[in-house]
Design a protein around this motif. Structure first.
Motif, short mmCIF file in Angstrom:
data_model
loop_
_atom_site.label_atom_id
_atom_site.label_comp_id
_atom_site.label_asym_id
_atom_site.label_seq_id
_atom_site.Cartn_x
_atom_site.Cartn_y
_atom_site.Cartn_z
N ASP A 112 -12.70 0.43 -14.55
CA ASP A 112 -13.62 1.53 -14.34
C ASP A 112 -12.92 2.88 -14.39
O ASP A 112 -13.57 3.93 -14.33
CB ASP A 112 -14.33 1.38 -12.99
CG ASP A 112 -13.36 1.26 -11.81
OD1 ASP A 112 -12.20 0.87 -12.05
OD2 ASP A 112 -13.75 1.56 -10.68
N ARG A 113 -11.60 2.86 -14.52
CA ARG A 113 -10.82 4.09 -14.64
C ARG A 113 -9.82 3.96 -15.79
O ARG A 113 -8.65 4.30 -15.65
CB ARG A 113 -10.09 4.40 -13.33
CG ARG A 113 -11.05 4.64 -12.16
CD ARG A 113 -10.33 5.07 -10.90
NE ARG A 113 -11.24 5.23 -9.80
CZ ARG A 113 -11.93 6.33 -9.55
NH1 ARG A 113 -11.79 7.36 -10.36
NH2 ARG A 113 -12.75 6.41 -8.52
N ALA A 114 -10.32 3.44 -16.90
CA ALA A 114 -9.46 3.16 -18.06
C ALA A 114 -8.75 4.41 -18.57
O ALA A 114 -7.58 4.37 -18.96
CB ALA A 114 -10.28 2.52 -19.17
N ALA A 115 -9.45 5.52 -18.56
CA ALA A 115 -8.85 6.77 -19.06
C ALA A 115 -7.68 7.20 -18.20
O ALA A 115 -6.64 7.63 -18.72
CB ALA A 115 -9.91 7.87 -19.11
N GLN A 116 -7.83 7.06 -16.88
CA GLN A 116 -6.75 7.44 -15.99
C GLN A 116 -5.57 6.48 -16.09
O GLN A 116 -4.41 6.89 -15.99
CB GLN A 116 -7.24 7.45 -14.53
CG GLN A 116 -7.95 8.72 -14.10
CD GLN A 116 -8.26 8.70 -12.62
OE1 GLN A 116 -9.16 8.02 -12.17
NE2 GLN A 116 -7.49 9.46 -11.86
N ALA A 117 -5.87 5.20 -16.28
CA ALA A 117 -4.82 4.19 -16.31
C ALA A 117 -4.11 4.10 -17.67
O ALA A 117 -3.03 3.50 -17.76
CB ALA A 117 -5.41 2.82 -15.95
N LYS A 118 -4.69 4.70 -18.70
CA LYS A 118 -4.12 4.61 -20.04
C LYS A 118 -2.69 5.15 -20.06
O LYS A 118 -2.39 6.23 -19.59
CB LYS A 118 -4.98 5.41 -21.02
CG LYS A 118 -4.54 5.27 -22.46
CD LYS A 118 -5.46 6.02 -23.40
CE LYS A 118 -5.03 5.88 -24.85
NZ LYS A 118 -5.92 6.62 -25.77
N GLY A 119 -1.78 4.34 -20.62
CA GLY A 119 -0.39 4.74 -20.76
C GLY A 119 0.48 4.38 -19.57
O GLY A 119 1.71 4.48 -19.66
N LEU A 120 -0.13 3.95 -18.46
CA LEU A 120 0.66 3.57 -17.29
C LEU A 120 1.16 2.12 -17.40
O LEU A 120 0.45 1.25 -17.89
CB LEU A 120 -0.17 3.72 -16.02
CG LEU A 120 -0.47 5.13 -15.53
CD1 LEU A 120 -1.41 5.08 -14.33
CD2 LEU A 120 0.81 5.87 -15.17
N LYS A 121 2.36 1.89 -16.92
CA LYS A 121 2.90 0.54 -16.89
C LYS A 121 2.36 -0.15 -15.64
O LYS A 121 2.50 0.35 -14.53
CB LYS A 121 4.43 0.57 -16.84
CG LYS A 121 5.06 -0.80 -16.78
CD LYS A 121 6.57 -0.71 -16.74
CE LYS A 121 7.21 -2.09 -16.68
NZ LYS A 121 8.70 -2.01 -16.62
N LEU A 122 1.72 -1.32 -15.83
CA LEU A 122 1.17 -2.08 -14.71
C LEU A 122 2.04 -3.29 -14.43
O LEU A 122 2.40 -4.04 -15.34
CB LEU A 122 -0.26 -2.52 -15.02
CG LEU A 122 -1.30 -1.41 -15.22
CD1 LEU A 122 -2.67 -2.01 -15.51
CD2 LEU A 122 -1.36 -0.51 -14.00
N ILE A 123 2.39 -3.46 -13.18
CA ILE A 123 3.21 -4.60 -12.75
C ILE A 123 2.33 -5.51 -11.90
O ILE A 123 1.85 -5.13 -10.83
CB ILE A 123 4.42 -4.13 -11.91
CG1 ILE A 123 5.31 -3.22 -12.76
CG2 ILE A 123 5.21 -5.33 -11.39
CD1 ILE A 123 6.42 -2.54 -11.97
N LYS A 124 2.08 -6.71 -12.40
CA LYS A 124 1.23 -7.66 -11.68
C LYS A 124 2.11 -8.63 -10.89
O LYS A 124 3.33 -8.69 -11.10
CB LYS A 124 0.33 -8.41 -12.66
CG LYS A 124 -0.61 -7.48 -13.43
CD LYS A 124 -1.57 -8.26 -14.29
CE LYS A 124 -2.50 -7.32 -15.04
NZ LYS A 124 -3.32 -6.51 -14.13
N GLY A 125 1.49 -9.38 -10.01
CA GLY A 125 2.29 -10.29 -9.19
C GLY A 125 1.49 -11.39 -8.54
O GLY A 125 0.26 -11.36 -8.52
N VAL A 126 2.23 -12.36 -8.01
CA VAL A 126 1.64 -13.46 -7.25
C VAL A 126 2.57 -13.77 -6.08
O VAL A 126 3.72 -13.32 -6.05
CB VAL A 126 1.48 -14.74 -8.12
CG1 VAL A 126 0.49 -14.50 -9.25
CG2 VAL A 126 2.84 -15.18 -8.68
N ILE A 127 2.04 -14.52 -5.13
CA ILE A 127 2.87 -15.01 -4.03
C ILE A 127 3.13 -16.49 -4.27
O ILE A 127 2.18 -17.29 -4.35
CB ILE A 127 2.17 -14.80 -2.67
CG1 ILE A 127 1.87 -13.32 -2.45
CG2 ILE A 127 3.04 -15.34 -1.54
CD1 ILE A 127 3.09 -12.41 -2.40
N ALA A 128 4.37 -16.85 -4.43
CA ALA A 128 4.75 -18.25 -4.68
C ALA A 128 5.80 -18.67 -3.65
O ALA A 128 6.84 -18.04 -3.52
CB ALA A 128 5.32 -18.40 -6.09
N GLY A 129 5.48 -19.72 -2.92
CA GLY A 129 6.40 -20.19 -1.89
C GLY A 129 6.63 -19.15 -0.81
O GLY A 129 7.73 -19.09 -0.23
#
Length: 220
Positions: free
Chosen positions: A195-212
């Motif tokens: 919903d904020r694609a214009a603002q997020a454009k060009g930003l590096k996104l770091i995703k994650g999970v919790i494992a163990g």
């Protein structure tokens, strides 16, 4: 003038300032206590005769305090916005990274501040300086309405300057994306920010999970 005559207006002024502060922070509790005190005095000083003047003065003072408190409450988002617009303070010139705190604390299921703390610690271990953004509703998700900027900073082991609790009735996304773009920082979040694609454009996104029980970050 006697000491009492000097101190009386000072004490009254301090009491008024304190009342305004209470109205701005805990509005309904303060109004409830005010109503209870008013009901108590009403038994001995009914609305009649000379008492009407004093009730009128008391009502005027309360109304003025309410107006001042509302002005403080409206001014808070502006103050926060100005704070977020400032250049972040980095220790030892470490590269910065923005954390979508409200998103991250749900990575292991229920909202948990320990999950967010684990991500903060992992980033710091990689010599990154984390800046955590939180919705005002985060304290409610965590079941601790007393949490404020200082409380979050202490719980996460960072300085107060690295925590931004966004104003009520706003979304942290708008603030954190603006902050990240202006300071060329990546964002840690599993949110796609569709919903904020214009603002997020060009930003590096770091995703994650919790494992163990430990965070695993993708794209760091």
């Amino acid at each position: 003038m006697t000491p009492i005559e000097i101190l009386t207006p000072v004490i009254l002024l301090l009491a008024f300032v304190g009342y305004v502060f209470c109205l701005s922070r805990i509005l309904w509790v303060t109004l409830g206590l005010t109503a209870a005190i008013g009901a108590y005095f009403l038994r001995g000083y009914p609305f009649e005769g000379a008492n009407l003047f004093y009730w009128g003065v008391a009502g005027g003072v309360i109304f003025t305090a309410w107006l001042a408190a509302m002005a403080l409450r409206r001014a808070e988002p502006v103050t926060k916005a100005q704070l977020l617009a400032k250049k972040p303070k980095r220790k030892n010139d470490l590269p910065g990274v923005v954390i979508d705190g409200t998103n991250v604390m749900f990575w292991d299921g229920e909202a948990d501040l320990r999950t967010l703390r684990a991500v903060v610690d992992k980033l710091r271990a990689k010599n990154l300086s984390p800046f955590v953004f939180l919705d005002a509703s985060s304290r409610h998700h965590l079941g601790d309405k007393s949490l404020n900027q200082n409380g979050f900073a202490k719980a996460l082991g960072v300085t107060r300057d690295q925590i931004m609790v966004c104003p009520a009735q706003t979304e942290a996304d708008a603030f954190l994306l603006k902050f990240a773009k202006e300071n060329s920082m990546p964002v840690v979040s599993n949110d796609r920010f569709g919903d904020r694609a214009a603002q997020a454009k060009g930003l590096k996104l770091i995703k994650g999970v919790i494992a163990g029980g430990k965070p695993v970050l993708q794209g760091l």
